[in-house]
Enzyme design. Structure first.
Site, PDB file in Angstrom:
ATOM      1  N   ASP A   1      75.433  23.949   1.777  1.00 42.31           N
ATOM      2  CA  ASP A   1      74.415  23.534   0.805  1.00 42.31           C
ATOM      3  C   ASP A   1      73.697  24.726   0.200  1.00 42.31           C
ATOM      4  O   ASP A   1      73.650  25.798   0.788  1.00 42.31           O
ATOM      5  CB  ASP A   1      73.390  22.622   1.489  1.00 42.31           C
ATOM      6  CG  ASP A   1      72.678  23.326   2.628  1.00 42.31           C
ATOM      7  OD1 ASP A   1      71.444  23.222   2.710  1.00 42.31           O
ATOM      8  OD2 ASP A   1      73.356  23.994   3.430  1.00 42.31           O
ATOM      9  N   GLU A   2      73.102  24.489  -0.950  1.00 43.25           N
ATOM     10  CA  GLU A   2      72.169  25.422  -1.590  1.00 43.25           C
ATOM     11  C   GLU A   2      72.666  26.860  -1.602  1.00 43.25           C
ATOM     12  O   GLU A   2      72.012  27.753  -1.054  1.00 43.25           O
ATOM     13  CB  GLU A   2      70.822  25.375  -0.862  1.00 43.25           C
ATOM     14  CG  GLU A   2      70.169  24.000  -0.941  1.00 43.25           C
ATOM     15  CD  GLU A   2      68.805  23.985  -0.267  1.00 43.25           C
ATOM     16  OE1 GLU A   2      67.881  23.486  -0.908  1.00 43.25           O
ATOM     17  OE2 GLU A   2      68.680  24.447   0.888  1.00 43.25           O
TER      18      GLU A   2
END
Lengths: 497, 505
Positions: B321-322
């Site tokens: 993620d991210e």
């Protein structure tokens, strides 16, 4: 800015000088909180030997051995300063620190500051840096409100909170002891109040000895205990053990079965209150008493024919605020006669001289206006509105409490002197012993610095952050379950569950 | 005064309306089928035993342990409070709960999985109560339910038939933003079991610290933990968590999130992270994992080989993620690589390149993987048994639709970020979530295997974890276990209030 001698205690003022001369090494102590008014420290540091360290009374001190407050404090602070050390072997050491204070209360504050200056290196050796401190609080009244009616708080939880208050130099415990949901205060005069009004008549009460314990524990920390018996609203639990105290509400011409605020028209009400407050004023030694007076719902009074008749008789017309004021004045007279000064929530805009107003409503715009108005009328005030820390939110909300400017309202210097201090409120709707401590600390400490320290020196949130983070780790080390401000770690984490 | 009255009075605290008795007493989560009859029994010299016909016996330590634990829950309180006058009239005495594992393979010495049978039947009637379950996992849940009936002091005749609506019911804890001492992790597993949660998603490392003590790469925690001795999880610690979970029917799924969220990895593993550039010179700071070096994949191979042996669960969570592309963009070697690969300026392609290789590595360790939704959103080629973890709020419903339309199993966390605290009764909004409330076919909805309540650690450590997580996570527990139509918020309030007091006790 602090007002003149006030209440029971003189303004605690102290200075602290450390004179030992030994090795040089680089360390800055971050977490001294609240920030002292004047604080100079150097990198010169001195080791402390727990075997050799002791607190003593100076030769010229007016207080000597057998001063209960300081004797107890020396013992307490010794273990706070040397948490790894368990014996109490005392002998003479080479160097000396000196703490001067006008009264024992100042000495307590000084001991707290001193305890925050001591630190350990990676090998566990204790050090303190050469330091000179001159300190006094900006505001006289620095309080925490706990609510033991919405949820019962065991005595231990209260005592632990008092300890943590002392670490942040709070000096008033505002005990909102009873309210609508429960009446845990066990009254000598009216035992039915708690036996029917408490959540449980045995396990969820404060006996007279519990109350004495809280008061004496607080005293040794230099903390005043201010009781609040809130009326005429917030009194549902009172009616269980004292029939006829509350106003019977009516539906049309018949009683509906429910009850409203205290009944202001019956003489029995004032007889009861006089006896209750007589007991309360002897049980609680502080010269102040909080009478509440907030959020009175007039609908029940309106519905009651006797109350309406009384309104007519008194010429109040349809203005129930007049009835409320009538009631409050009679109560204030009762407590005045008992030589107590009353504090009331702002709802009661009264005109009695032995009264102080507690401002709790609203946004900065509205409470600033209230501050102006009240001080203009010559009333002394306490500020609580921006510090309702029971209102939790995601993120670093301690910053909101830190950046409050209590004297930033329009008024003269004289007016501003009437702001005696402030209070952090932890209302109990969603709080009990399972979550009180992490919810209260270290967020309340942010307000503590605002109430103690010089505002100009403590206006930067960025500068405050590392200090408060470090202070929070100190609290954890002392067994206070203070929650984290943001990511990071403490050398000694909280080991409980 | 009877305990029940005491409890009801205690609960009037701080609530707008008084707690009333639910017809389901205080069962939480609410079982699929409950029938409570009007007879009541007295429990005297009570015993929990294996039924004669059970396929699990005294050698099944998982059950024996549980009997002891639940006995203590139920009667420990009574013992501490001293002997009570018996209030129940009637000659009927219940002396025994028989536990009967009906399947030939009880799975007693195994680990729970997403396909485990967690169903059970509980029948409390004379002469003895019977708890029947195909596997030990169901028996554990049945014991919890039974203990909830006994707590209520109103143990009447009861017939319960229960199973979870969703198979994956998890809690995420973050031990990187703040180190979480072992005690608090274990206490949390205990509380999870009381709420029938069955997955502990251990977000064990991240940017801020690397507390996992790796056998293969000990310098990761040596350099990356907040403190190399006091703020690490040793192999023994990890084993303890896994076994403690197993005995409670809880899977331990570790997350080693890459290529983003890896600052702490670079301290002990030079060359792992991408050096960021300021113009033509390295700036001194580092970005996500460096996707263009072979050494990266050698490291990941060895690392995930170790992880696959340390953690017995069939799945690992790989994060994904991210990922912030600015550092990659600044690095000239990476720019060159992008050109060579023909990715243009689309760094999502580079991210996918990395993830693809990582997934292939993990596949060779015979583990399934879970990934955050970005990996799916970026078009990475995933194995069919990949679990996609939907976490981005706002648009979660569409995402659920998209993921399931593509044929992947999915778990939902977006509405259940419990680290986002707010004033007053926010448990209600967690309770009201309906995971299948998105546009999709019946087949698609079957792919939603459950969800997780996440307690990210930016503002959480051992001082406030327990009160922050519970009982709010209990709302999620019921949503994931009980039937879809269990939505009466007032009844939930009544039961949850008592359940909360039970957890406190």
């Amino acid at each position: 800015v602090a007002a003149a001698n006030f209440g029971r205690y003189t303004r605690p003022k102290f200075n602290l000088v450390l004179l030992i001369i030994l090795q040089l090494s680089l360390h800055t102590v971050e977490g001294v909180w609240p920030l002292p008014q004047s604080f100079t420290s150097s990198t010169e540091r001195y080791p402390l030997n727990p075997k050799a360290f002791y607190f003593g009374y100076g030769r010229q001190s007016a207080a000597q051995q057998d001063c209960s407050v300081l004797d107890a404090a020396f013992k307490r602070y010794f273990s706070l300063i040397f948490p790894d050390y368990t014996s109490d072997n005392l002998s003479v050491s080479a160097g000396q620190a000196s703490l001067n204070a006008e009264t024992v209360w100042g000495a307590l504050r000084g001991l707290e500051t001193f305890s925050q200056l001591v630190y350990q290196d990676d090998f566990g050796t204790y050090f303190v840096n050469k330091t000179e401190i001159d300190d006094f609080p900006r505001f006289q009244f620095r309080g925490i409100l706990l609510d033991t009616s919405r949820h019962y708080l065991p005595v231990q939880a209260i005592l632990k909170t008092l300890d943590a208050m002392a670490y942040s130099k709070f000096n008033v415990f505002h005990w909102h002891i009873v309210d609508d949901p429960s009446f845990p205060y066990q009254s000598r005069t009216f035992p039915d109040l708690s036996s029917t009004g408490a959540f449980h008549p045995m396990t969820h009460i404060y006996t007279q000895s519990d109350v004495r314990r809280v008061i004496s524990h607080a005293r040794l920390w230099g903390i005043r205990v201010l009781p609040e018996f809130d009326s005429p609203g917030h009194t549902q639990s009172w009616g269980k053990g004292q029939s006829d105290l509350l106003t019977p509400c009516y539906r049309g011409s018949t009683p509906s079965g429910t009850f409203g605020p205290v009944n202001p028209v019956l003489p029995s009400t004032y007889q009861f209150m006089a006896r209750l407050f007589k007991e309360v004023s002897s049980v609680f030694p502080d010269s102040y008493i909080h009478l509440g007076g907030d959020e009175v719902d007039f609908s029940c009074w309106k519905s009651n024919p006797d109350v309406r008749a009384f309104m007519q008789k008194m010429g109040f017309g349809g203005d129930f605020t007049k009835l409320e004021a009538f009631y409050m004045e009679k109560i204030v007279n009762i407590t005045s006669a008992l030589k107590k000064t009353s504090i009331v929530w702002q709802d009661v805009f009264d005109y009695h001289e032995r009264v102080m107003l507690h401002i709790w409503k609203g946004t900065p715009a509205s409470y600033k206006e209230e501050l102006s108005r009240m001080t203009k009328a010559g009333m002394r005030v306490l500020l609580a509105a921006p510090w309702y820390i029971n209102h939790i939110a995601y993120g670093q909300d301690w910053r909101n409490y830190y950046t409050v400017q209590p004297l930033n309202f329009s008024g003269t210097e004289e007016q501003k002197k009437l702001v005696i201090g402030g209070e952090v409120c932890m209302w109990g709707e969603y709080v009990d012993a399972t979550n009180l401590t992490p919810r209260l600390w270290p967020r309340a400490s942010a307000a503590a610095e605002r109430l103690w320290s010089d505002e100009k020196q403590t206006s930067s949130v960025d500068e405050a952050f590392p200090r408060l983070q470090d202070f929070r780790c100190k609290l954890v080390r002392r067994g206070i379950r203070a929650e984290p401000l943001h990511v990071g770690h403490c050398k000694h984490e909280y080991q409980g569950v | 005064m009877s305990i029940r009255t005491i409890m009801l009075i205690m609960l009037i605290a701080g609530t707008v309306r008084a707690v009333q008795a639910s017809q389901y007493v205080s069962l939480w989560p609410l079982p699929q089928k409950v029938k409570i009859l009007d007879l009541s029994f007295k429990l005297t010299s009570f015993n929990i035993v294996d039924a004669k016909e059970s396929s699990a016996g005294s050698s099944c330590s998982l059950l024996q342990d549980a009997y002891r634990r639940y006995y203590e829950y139920m009667f420990g309180i009574a013992k501490r409070q001293g002997p009570r006058k018996s209030r129940l009239t009637g000659p009927s005495e219940l002396t025994e709960l028989q536990v009967w594992i009906t399947s030939p393979d009880s799975e007693c010495d195994g680990y729970p999985s997403v396909t485990s049978d967690e169903s059970y039947e509980l029948s409390v009637d004379l002469p003895y109560a019977v708890l029947k379950a195909p596997k030990v996992w169901g028996a554990l849940h049945g014991l919890e339910t039974f203990s909830q009936l006994v707590y209520e002091d109103q143990y009447g005749a009861v017939s319960i038939s229960d199973f979870p609506r969703f198979a994956h019911r998890g809690i995420l804890l973050d031990s990187s933003r703040h180190f979480l001492p072992l005690k608090v992790i274990l206490a949390n597993l205990e509380t999870m079991a009381m709420n029938k949660f069955n997955v502990f998603h251990w977000h064990i490392v991240d940017d801020q610290s690397f507390p996992y003590l790796s056998r293969t790469f000990p310098q990761l925690s040596q350099q990356g933990a907040y403190h190399p001795y006091t703020h690490v999880y040793t192999p023994a610690d990890v084993k303890m968590v896994i076994e403690f979970g197993r005995l409670r029917g809880i899977r331990v799924v570790p997350e080693f999130d890459t290529p983003g969220h890896t600052q702490s990895w670079g301290k002990g593993q030079k060359d792992l992270l991408t050096p960021c550039y300021s113009g033509s010179k390295p700036s001194g700071s580092f970005g996500p994992v460096n996707p263009i070096l072979n050494t990266t994949y050698d490291f990941m191979s060895q690392f995930f080989k170790e992880i696959s042996t340390v953690f017995p669960d069939a799945y690992v969570h790989l994060g994904g993620d991210e990922v912030d592309f600015t550092c990659w963009k600044s690095n000239p070697d990476i720019q060159k690589f992008m050109d060579q690969q023909g990715y243009g300026q689309d760094y999502k392609k580079l991210e996918s390149f990395y993830i693809q290789k990582l997934l292939d590595i993990v596949t060779t360790t015979h583990k399934g993987y879970m990934i955050w939704q970005e990996v799916f959103d970026n078009g990475v080629k995933l194995k069919p048994d990949t679990v996609v973890h939907v976490w981005i709020g706002g648009g979660a419903n569409e995402e659920m639709g998209k993921v399931t339309a593509a044929g992947y199993t999915t778990i939902l966390s977006a509405p259940w970020y419990l680290d986002y605290i707010s004033y007053a009764q926010d448990w209600q909004k967690y309770y009201k979530v309906e995971p299948l409330d998105f546009d999709g076919t019946e087949e698609q909805k079957k792919l939603v295997i459950g969800g997780e309540a996440c307690l990210w650690g930016e503002y959480v450590d051992a001082t406030n974890l327990t009160p922050r997580l519970w009982p709010r996570a209990s709302a999620v527990a019921e949503r994931l276990w009980s039937a879809k139509d269990v939505t009466d918020i007032n009844d939930a309030f009544n039961r949850l209030s008592v359940h909360r007091c039970r957890m406190v006790a």
